[in-house]
Design a protein around this motif. Sequence first.
Motif, PDB file in Angstrom:
ATOM      1  N   THR A  35       0.832  -1.204   0.000  1.00  0.00           N
ATOM      2  CA  THR A  35       0.000   0.000   0.000  1.00  0.00           C
ATOM      3  C   THR A  35       0.864   1.251   0.000  1.00  0.00           C
ATOM      4  O   THR A  35       0.607   2.210  -0.734  1.00  0.00           O
ATOM      5  N   ARG A  36       1.929   1.236   0.793  1.00  0.00           N
ATOM      6  CA  ARG A  36       2.847   2.385   0.797  1.00  0.00           C
ATOM      7  C   ARG A  36       3.500   2.573  -0.572  1.00  0.00           C
ATOM      8  O   ARG A  36       3.659   3.702  -1.049  1.00  0.00           O
ATOM      9  N   ALA A  37       3.863   1.460  -1.180  1.00  0.00           N
ATOM     10  CA  ALA A  37       4.494   1.554  -2.502  1.00  0.00           C
ATOM     11  C   ALA A  37       3.527   2.136  -3.526  1.00  0.00           C
ATOM     12  O   ALA A  37       3.892   3.002  -4.326  1.00  0.00           O
ATOM     13  N   ALA A  38       2.264   1.664  -3.506  1.00  0.00           N
ATOM     14  CA  ALA A  38       1.277   2.111  -4.493  1.00  0.00           C
ATOM     15  C   ALA A  38       0.834   3.541  -4.241  1.00  0.00           C
ATOM     16  O   ALA A  38       0.685   4.341  -5.176  1.00  0.00           O
ATOM     17  N   PRO A  71      -1.796   5.518  -8.729  1.00  0.00           N
ATOM     18  CA  PRO A  71      -0.872   4.623  -8.015  1.00  0.00           C
ATOM     19  C   PRO A  71       0.495   4.531  -8.690  1.00  0.00           C
ATOM     20  O   PRO A  71       0.616   4.671  -9.908  1.00  0.00           O
ATOM     21  N   PHE A  72       1.508   4.282  -7.873  1.00  0.00           N
ATOM     22  CA  PHE A  72       2.874   4.109  -8.377  1.00  0.00           C
ATOM     23  C   PHE A  72       3.093   2.626  -8.674  1.00  0.00           C
ATOM     24  O   PHE A  72       3.607   1.875  -7.854  1.00  0.00           O
ATOM     25  N   ILE A  86       8.774  -3.215  -8.171  1.00  0.00           N
ATOM     26  CA  ILE A  86      10.106  -3.291  -7.570  1.00  0.00           C
ATOM     27  C   ILE A  86      10.035  -3.946  -6.199  1.00  0.00           C
ATOM     28  O   ILE A  86      10.845  -4.823  -5.859  1.00  0.00           O
ATOM     29  N   THR A  87       9.028  -3.538  -5.402  1.00  0.00           N
ATOM     30  CA  THR A  87       8.862  -4.114  -4.071  1.00  0.00           C
ATOM     31  C   THR A  87       8.546  -5.601  -4.155  1.00  0.00           C
ATOM     32  O   THR A  87       9.084  -6.412  -3.383  1.00  0.00           O
ATOM     33  N   LEU A  92       9.635 -11.175  -3.351  1.00  0.00           N
ATOM     34  CA  LEU A  92       9.190 -12.496  -3.791  1.00  0.00           C
ATOM     35  C   LEU A  92      10.062 -13.108  -4.884  1.00  0.00           C
ATOM     36  O   LEU A  92       9.857 -14.259  -5.258  1.00  0.00           O
ATOM     37  N   GLY A  93      10.993 -12.366  -5.405  1.00  0.00           N
ATOM     38  CA  GLY A  93      11.825 -12.888  -6.488  1.00  0.00           C
ATOM     39  C   GLY A  93      11.242 -12.548  -7.848  1.00  0.00           C
ATOM     40  O   GLY A  93      10.245 -11.839  -7.979  1.00  0.00           O
TER      41      GLY A  93
END
Length: 625
Positions: A544-547, A589-590, A596-597, A602-603
Amino acid sequence: MSVAAPASAASTDPPSESAGTPLRDRPWRAHLTVALIALALAGYVTNWLWRDPYNHVLSDNVGDQAWFEWLLAYGVHIISHGGDPYFAEMMNAPHGVNLAANTSITVYTLLFAPLTYLAGPQVSFVTILSLNMAGTAFAWYLFLRRWLVRNPVAAGVAGLFCGFAPGVISHGNGHLNWTAGWIAPVVLWQVLKLRERGRWLRNGIVLGLLLTVGFSVAPEGLFFTALASGVFLGVWALAKPVRAEAREALPTVLAALGVTAVVAGSLLAYPLYMHFAGPLTFTGTGFDQRDFVEDPASYLSFASRSLAALFGLGSELASNRTEETSYFGVPLILLSFAALALLWRRAEPGRRATLRAVAMVGLVFMLISFGPRLNWMGTELNIPMPYAALSHLPLFDSALPTRFGLVLIGVIGILLALLLEQLLDRKFTSVTLKAALGAGVVVSLLPIFPLPLRYQERTPEPAFIANGTWKEYVSDNGVLTALPFALNVHADGQRWQSYTMARGEKPFRIPDGYFLGPQNYDEDGRHQPGRIGAPARATDWLFTRAAFYGYVAQLTNGDRAQARQDFQYWGVETVILADSVTGSDHHLPFREAVEITAIDLLGQPERVDDVLVWRIRPGVDPVDR
C-alpha cells in the motif's frame, strides 16, 4: 390536513382543485411526462458510464463503485452457489465480511442478478444508479401530488428537484444506497395512511413490508425517514387546531404500528441480528464523525457538479465530493424562507400545523447535520452542537452527521411544490409579487442544475482472470491477491473477483478488500470500533505504501520472513500484478514501485497471459528462492 388521509376534520386541508390545470382529469399524461423527464435527466447525469460501462468508472469514488459492483456480483453467486446474503467469506480471508453491518442492498443484488449475469455488474450498477435518481424524482412527484398539491407542474418541478438535488448528485458518485431516495416518499406515503379507519391491519402489513425493503437497500436512510416522520407527527399532533383529530386517530395508528412491528420484526430478525450482534460486527463507523459534518456555509454554497461550478462558484467545504450533501445555494435558501413566510400568512389553521411540522423537521435535521462541534468556513469552533449529545446513542453512533442534511431536500421540495402551486394557479394577485417569485424560482434552481458525473478509465480485467487461467494457479476455494492488496483507493483485485462471481463461476478468495469491519478480530467476539478494510499487516501495508506514496522500502530477511507468515495467515497461493493499476484522478498509483517491491520480496515473476505471477509455496521463506 394536507399530508394525511382525507378526513372531514378540522385540519382537513386537501390540495385545491386547479381550474387552470388541464391534466387534472388525465393524470397518466402528467405521470408519463414526469417519468420521461426524470429518466432523461438520469441518463444525462450518468451518460459517461453508459457510454462505456466496462471501461469507465466514477473518478470521484472508485472504491464505492467497486464495492457495490462486488455486491451485485455476490447476488449471482448466492443464486448459483448458495450462501449467506449477510455474510461473505470470499473477501477478507480468512475472516470474511459481515455484509449486514455494511450496506448489503440485498433486494437489488437478487432482483438484478439476471442482468448482472448477462451483462456484468458494471451494467447493473449504472442501471440501478440511473433508476434510483429517476425513481426518486417520480416517487416524490407522486407523493406531493397525492398529499399536497393538485397542480402537476408544481409537483413535477418539486419532484425533479428532489431527485436531482445537489446532495443526490453528490452521492451519485458510487452510492447505490443513498441515491435510493425513493424510499422516503414511499414510506412516508404509507405512514400517512396509517390513520385510515378500518384498514389498520392492511396498512400495517404494507408498511412492514416497505420497511423490510428499505432496510435492505438503505438502512441509514430508512432511519432518517423514521426519525423525520416522528418529528413531523409529534409537532403536528401538538398543534392546537388538530389535537382532537390526532387524538381520535391515535388508536388506529398504534394498532397499525403494532402490526408493522410484527411484520418487519419477523422479516428482519436475522439481518438485524447480523447487523447488531453477528460475527465481525463493530461499533460506530470507520469514518470520523467530526470530519463528516455540514458547515453552515455549505448550505449557502454550490456543489462541484452544479451549473454554478462552471462559473467558478463551486465550494470545497465538504469532506469529499461524495458528501456535498446540502449545497443548495443562497438563492434557494432565501426562496425557501420566503415561501414559508408567504404560505404561512395565507394558510388555514390546519395547513399551518403542517407547515410548522415541516419547518421543524428541517430545523432539527439541519442542526444535527452540523455534527458535535460547529464548523464555519472549514474551521471547527469550540461550540457544542446537539449531535454531541446524540453521537454515542445507538444508530446515531454509526451515522455520519453530514448526511442528515439530505432530509432538507424533501423539506425544500415540499415548500417549493406549495409555492409553485399558488404561483401557477394565480393565487397571488400582485403582478409584482408573482414576477418576483417566478424569477426567484428560476434563479434558485438554475445554478444547481446538475452536471454529468465525472469519470475516468479503469484497468480492464486481465485475460489471466477473464479466460480462467487463474484456476491453474489457485486451488478450490483458494486465495489469490492482486497487487496492491484490495482497498478503497485501489480495488482492482476486488473488482476482478466480482467479475468471476458475476459469470457464475466459483471465485477465488482474496485477503483485505474495501468494506467496513472491526478494528481487531478478538477471540472473545467483543465488538470493536469500526474501520475501513482489514487491519493492515506488515506485508499488505508494504505494498500500500508503494502504491500510494511510491515508497520503495529497503527490505530485510526479516521482512521476507514476515511476508511468509502473512501469506500463510491469509492462505495466499498466488500473487499477480497487472500492467496498470486503477487509482482515481485524485491519486494515480505508483505501479513501478509496487513491481520493484514485489520482486525484491518475492523474487522474479513469471509472465502469464497479461499479468506477472508469483506462486506462493507454503512453508517456503521468500528469501530462500
